[in-house]
Design a protein around this motif. Structure first.
Motif, PDB file in Angstrom:
ATOM      1  N   GLN A 148       0.839  -1.220   0.000  1.00 57.06           N
ATOM      2  CA  GLN A 148       0.000   0.000   0.000  1.00 57.06           C
ATOM      3  C   GLN A 148       0.866   1.259   0.000  1.00 57.06           C
ATOM      4  OE1 GLN A 148      -3.495   0.426   2.612  1.00 57.06           O
ATOM      5  NE2 GLN A 148      -3.066  -1.624   3.378  1.00 57.06           N
ATOM      6  N   LEU A 149       1.943   1.202   0.778  1.00 56.61           N
ATOM      7  CA  LEU A 149       2.793   2.393   0.888  1.00 56.61           C
ATOM      8  C   LEU A 149       3.570   2.634  -0.408  1.00 56.61           C
ATOM      9  CD1 LEU A 149       4.110   2.070   4.560  1.00 56.61           C
ATOM     10  CD2 LEU A 149       2.104   3.287   3.712  1.00 56.61           C
ATOM     11  N   ILE A 150       4.077   1.552  -0.987  1.00 56.84           N
ATOM     12  CA  ILE A 150       4.823   1.696  -2.244  1.00 56.84           C
ATOM     13  C   ILE A 150       3.907   2.240  -3.345  1.00 56.84           C
ATOM     14  CG2 ILE A 150       5.922   0.355  -4.101  1.00 56.84           C
ATOM     15  CD1 ILE A 150       7.320  -1.248  -1.875  1.00 56.84           C
ATOM     16  N   ALA A 151       2.663   1.772  -3.345  1.00 55.16           N
ATOM     17  CA  ALA A 151       1.700   2.259  -4.341  1.00 55.16           C
ATOM     18  C   ALA A 151       1.458   3.758  -4.181  1.00 55.16           C
ATOM     19  CB  ALA A 151       0.385   1.495  -4.226  1.00 55.16           C
ATOM     20  N   ALA A 152       1.677   4.277  -2.959  1.00 60.98           N
ATOM     21  CA  ALA A 152       1.478   5.713  -2.707  1.00 60.98           C
ATOM     22  C   ALA A 152       2.802   6.482  -2.786  1.00 60.98           C
ATOM     23  CB  ALA A 152       0.839   5.911  -1.336  1.00 60.98           C
ATOM     24  N   ASP A 153       3.836   5.837  -3.401  1.00 59.77           N
ATOM     25  CA  ASP A 153       5.152   6.478  -3.578  1.00 59.77           C
ATOM     26  C   ASP A 153       5.840   6.834  -2.265  1.00 59.77           C
ATOM     27  OD1 ASP A 153       5.370   6.359  -6.330  1.00 59.77           O
ATOM     28  OD2 ASP A 153       4.178   8.178  -6.611  1.00 59.77           O
ATOM     29  N   ILE A 154       5.590   6.054  -1.232  1.00 59.77           N
ATOM     30  CA  ILE A 154       6.290   6.266   0.034  1.00 59.77           C
ATOM     31  C   ILE A 154       7.500   5.330   0.047  1.00 59.77           C
ATOM     32  CG2 ILE A 154       6.103   5.981   2.547  1.00 59.77           C
ATOM     33  CD1 ILE A 154       3.005   6.622   2.022  1.00 59.77           C
ATOM     34  N   ARG A 155       8.657   5.894   0.399  1.00 59.57           N
ATOM     35  CA  ARG A 155       9.882   5.092   0.432  1.00 59.57           C
ATOM     36  C   ARG A 155       9.927   4.313   1.745  1.00 59.57           C
ATOM     37  NH1 ARG A 155      11.223  10.050  -1.636  1.00 59.57           N
ATOM     38  NH2 ARG A 155      12.211  10.837   0.258  1.00 59.57           N
ATOM     39  N   VAL A 156       9.730   3.002   1.646  1.00 58.25           N
ATOM     40  CA  VAL A 156       9.544   2.178   2.842  1.00 58.25           C
ATOM     41  C   VAL A 156      10.439   0.946   2.799  1.00 58.25           C
ATOM     42  CG1 VAL A 156       7.559   1.000   1.794  1.00 58.25           C
ATOM     43  CG2 VAL A 156       7.803   1.022   4.281  1.00 58.25           C
ATOM     44  N   LYS A 157      10.844   0.532   3.989  1.00 56.74           N
ATOM     45  CA  LYS A 157      11.669  -0.671   4.112  1.00 56.74           C
ATOM     46  C   LYS A 157      11.078  -1.530   5.215  1.00 56.74           C
ATOM     47  CE  LYS A 157      16.122  -2.478   4.994  1.00 56.74           C
ATOM     48  NZ  LYS A 157      16.529  -3.355   3.907  1.00 56.74           N
ATOM     49  N   THR A 158      11.080  -2.848   5.024  1.00 56.71           N
ATOM     50  CA  THR A 158      10.654  -3.751   6.095  1.00 56.71           C
ATOM     51  C   THR A 158      11.894  -4.400   6.692  1.00 56.71           C
ATOM     52  OG1 THR A 158       8.635  -4.206   4.850  1.00 56.71           O
ATOM     53  CG2 THR A 158       9.140  -5.684   6.675  1.00 56.71           C
ATOM     54  N   ASP A 159      11.998  -4.320   8.022  1.00 54.16           N
ATOM     55  CA  ASP A 159      13.154  -4.906   8.708  1.00 54.16           C
ATOM     56  C   ASP A 159      12.822  -6.347   9.091  1.00 54.16           C
ATOM     57  OD1 ASP A 159      15.269  -5.651  10.263  1.00 54.16           O
ATOM     58  OD2 ASP A 159      15.373  -3.766  11.386  1.00 54.16           O
ATOM     59  N   GLU A 160      13.238  -7.273   8.241  1.00 54.70           N
ATOM     60  CA  GLU A 160      12.911  -8.682   8.462  1.00 54.70           C
ATOM     61  C   GLU A 160      14.046  -9.440   9.139  1.00 54.70           C
ATOM     62  OE1 GLU A 160      11.707 -10.277   4.672  1.00 54.70           O
ATOM     63  OE2 GLU A 160       9.781  -9.238   4.736  1.00 54.70           O
ATOM     64  N   ARG A 161      15.023  -8.709   9.653  1.00 55.10           N
ATOM     65  CA  ARG A 161      16.183  -9.397  10.241  1.00 55.10           C
ATOM     66  C   ARG A 161      15.772 -10.357  11.358  1.00 55.10           C
ATOM     67  NH1 ARG A 161      20.096  -4.465  11.615  1.00 55.10           N
ATOM     68  NH2 ARG A 161      18.081  -3.422  11.875  1.00 55.10           N
ATOM     69  N   GLU A 162      16.382 -11.534  11.332  1.00 57.31           N
ATOM     70  CA  GLU A 162      16.187 -12.527  12.379  1.00 57.31           C
ATOM     71  C   GLU A 162      17.245 -12.272  13.451  1.00 57.31           C
ATOM     72  OE1 GLU A 162      14.044 -15.251  12.089  1.00 57.31           O
ATOM     73  OE2 GLU A 162      13.454 -15.064   9.984  1.00 57.31           O
ATOM     74  N   GLY A 163      16.951 -12.653  14.679  1.00 58.47           N
ATOM     75  CA  GLY A 163      17.986 -12.630  15.720  1.00 58.47           C
ATOM     76  C   GLY A 163      18.280 -11.251  16.295  1.00 58.47           C
ATOM     77  N   GLN A 164      17.523 -10.232  15.879  1.00 57.49           N
ATOM     78  CA  GLN A 164      17.645  -8.906  16.509  1.00 57.49           C
ATOM     79  C   GLN A 164      16.313  -8.614  17.173  1.00 57.49           C
ATOM     80  OE1 GLN A 164      20.483  -7.719  16.557  1.00 57.49           O
ATOM     81  NE2 GLN A 164      21.541  -7.726  14.600  1.00 57.49           N
ATOM     82  N   SER A 165      16.365  -8.108  18.402  1.00 58.06           N
ATOM     83  CA  SER A 165      15.112  -7.815  19.111  1.00 58.06           C
ATOM     84  C   SER A 165      14.435  -6.592  18.493  1.00 58.06           C
ATOM     85  CB  SER A 165      15.407  -7.538  20.579  1.00 58.06           C
ATOM     86  OG  SER A 165      16.083  -6.296  20.685  1.00 58.06           O
ATOM     87  N   PRO A 166      13.117  -6.462  18.700  1.00 58.31           N
ATOM     88  CA  PRO A 166      12.445  -5.240  18.214  1.00 58.31           C
ATOM     89  C   PRO A 166      13.099  -3.973  18.774  1.00 58.31           C
ATOM     90  CG  PRO A 166      10.823  -6.873  18.861  1.00 58.31           C
ATOM     91  CD  PRO A 166      12.163  -7.419  19.277  1.00 58.31           C
ATOM     92  N   GLY A 167      13.465  -4.017  20.064  1.00 56.18           N
ATOM     93  CA  GLY A 167      14.101  -2.837  20.676  1.00 56.18           C
ATOM     94  C   GLY A 167      15.379  -2.442  19.962  1.00 56.18           C
ATOM     95  N   PHE A 168      16.175  -3.441  19.603  1.00 51.98           N
ATOM     96  CA  PHE A 168      17.409  -3.172  18.860  1.00 51.98           C
ATOM     97  C   PHE A 168      17.090  -2.511  17.519  1.00 51.98           C
ATOM     98  CE2 PHE A 168      20.429  -4.212  15.563  1.00 51.98           C
ATOM     99  CZ  PHE A 168      21.641  -3.928  16.144  1.00 51.98           C
ATOM    100  N   LYS A 169      16.088  -3.046  16.853  1.00 52.52           N
ATOM    101  CA  LYS A 169      15.716  -2.481  15.543  1.00 52.52           C
ATOM    102  C   LYS A 169      15.176  -1.054  15.672  1.00 52.52           C
ATOM    103  CE  LYS A 169      14.656  -6.930  13.375  1.00 52.52           C
ATOM    104  NZ  LYS A 169      13.582  -7.764  12.765  1.00 52.52           N
ATOM    105  N   PHE A 170      14.367  -0.821  16.714  1.00 52.54           N
ATOM    106  CA  PHE A 170      13.840   0.547  16.923  1.00 52.54           C
ATOM    107  C   PHE A 170      15.008   1.527  17.045  1.00 52.54           C
ATOM    108  CE2 PHE A 170       9.744  -0.936  19.350  1.00 52.54           C
ATOM    109  CZ  PHE A 170       9.330  -1.622  18.227  1.00 52.54           C
ATOM    110  N   ASN A 171      15.970   1.173  17.895  1.00 53.95           N
ATOM    111  CA  ASN A 171      17.139   2.046  18.099  1.00 53.95           C
ATOM    112  C   ASN A 171      17.943   2.236  16.825  1.00 53.95           C
ATOM    113  OD1 ASN A 171      16.885   2.661  20.818  1.00 53.95           O
ATOM    114  ND2 ASN A 171      17.885   0.764  21.442  1.00 53.95           N
ATOM    115  N   ASP A 172      18.135   1.128  16.135  1.00 49.61           N
ATOM    116  CA  ASP A 172      18.944   1.143  14.922  1.00 49.61           C
ATOM    117  C   ASP A 172      18.372   2.128  13.898  1.00 49.61           C
ATOM    118  OD1 ASP A 172      21.118   0.198  13.461  1.00 49.61           O
ATOM    119  OD2 ASP A 172      19.865  -1.235  12.371  1.00 49.61           O
ATOM    120  N   TRP A 173      17.055   2.076  13.705  1.00 51.70           N
ATOM    121  CA  TRP A 173      16.439   2.966  12.702  1.00 51.70           C
ATOM    122  C   TRP A 173      16.317   4.387  13.208  1.00 51.70           C
ATOM    123  CZ3 TRP A 173      16.970   1.379   8.076  1.00 51.70           C
ATOM    124  CH2 TRP A 173      16.970   0.007   7.812  1.00 51.70           C
TER     125      TRP A 173
END
Ligand SMILES: [Zn+2]
Length: 200
Positions: free
Chosen positions: A35-60
């Motif tokens: 849906q976001l790509i169709a609206a020209d929004i530049r989006v990435k999904t973080d599918e990394r395994e083995g990293q906690s959500p908290g780690f990913k929140f901080n990382d981004w």
């Protein structure tokens, strides 16, 4: 980062524990991304395994992605996601939005972030721009920030200002306030104001 400049404007962070949850959450994340790509929004999904959500929140957050989209099993069940604004840390910047029609909500949030960052930067610039009346005030102004001064346009004045204060000509704004005055350095008639500041 301002949304207009950000390489990724939003990052989707799927949250799961079991394989079953993962399948559900990834499926929902895939639809949101589409849906976001169709609206020209530049989006990435973080599918990394083995990293906690908290780690990913901080990382981004560290990378300055303006908007985070959190989706876990409970969100899938409710048909919603959590939006978290990078410019407003904590609860204040969080909201729940429906997965259906999410592109509009994301567009609105990105617009709000863009505006908030612009206004913050403009207020900062205004608060740090001074209008010295003479060269002594000019010296003091460039100690603290920007000096907005009449300037005759000569390279010699520019050089001597640099020698005396370490401040250099930053720009001659296209939008001038009008009027004429005396060059802040040599006192000759000047038609434009220029911004001087020290590099840092
Ligand atoms: Zn001059």
């Amino acid at each position: 980062m301002p949304p207009k400049l950000a390489p990724f404007q939003a990052v989707i962070v799927p949250i799961w524990k079991s394989d079953e949850e993962k399948a559900l959450v990834f499926e929902a994340a895939r639809k949101i991304r589409a849906q976001l790509i169709a609206a020209d929004i530049r989006v990435k999904t973080d599918e990394r395994e083995g990293q906690s959500p908290g780690f990913k929140f901080n990382d981004w957050e560290m990378r300055g992605v303006p908007l985070r989209i959190e989706i876990g099993p409970k969100d899938v069940a409710k048909g919603s996601v959590v939006l978290a604004r990078r410019d407003k840390p904590g609860k204040e910047g969080k909201s729940f939005v429906a997965q259906e029609g999410i592109a509009a909500a994301v567009q609105t949030a990105l617009g709000d972030i863009q505006k908030a960052l612009y206004e913050r930067a403009l207020a900062f610039r205004k608060a740090n721009t001074f209008d010295p009346k003479n060269f002594e005030e000019f010296r003091a102004a460039v100690e603290k920030g920007f000096a907005n001064s009449f300037y005759c346009g000569s390279a010699r004045c520019e050089e001597q200002i640099k020698e005396a204060t370490k401040a250099t000509l930053r720009c001659i704004p296209l939008e001038q306030q009008g009027g004429t005055g005396a060059c802040i350095f040599c006192g000759q008639a000047a038609k434009v104001r220029a911004i001087f500041a020290r590099a840092y």
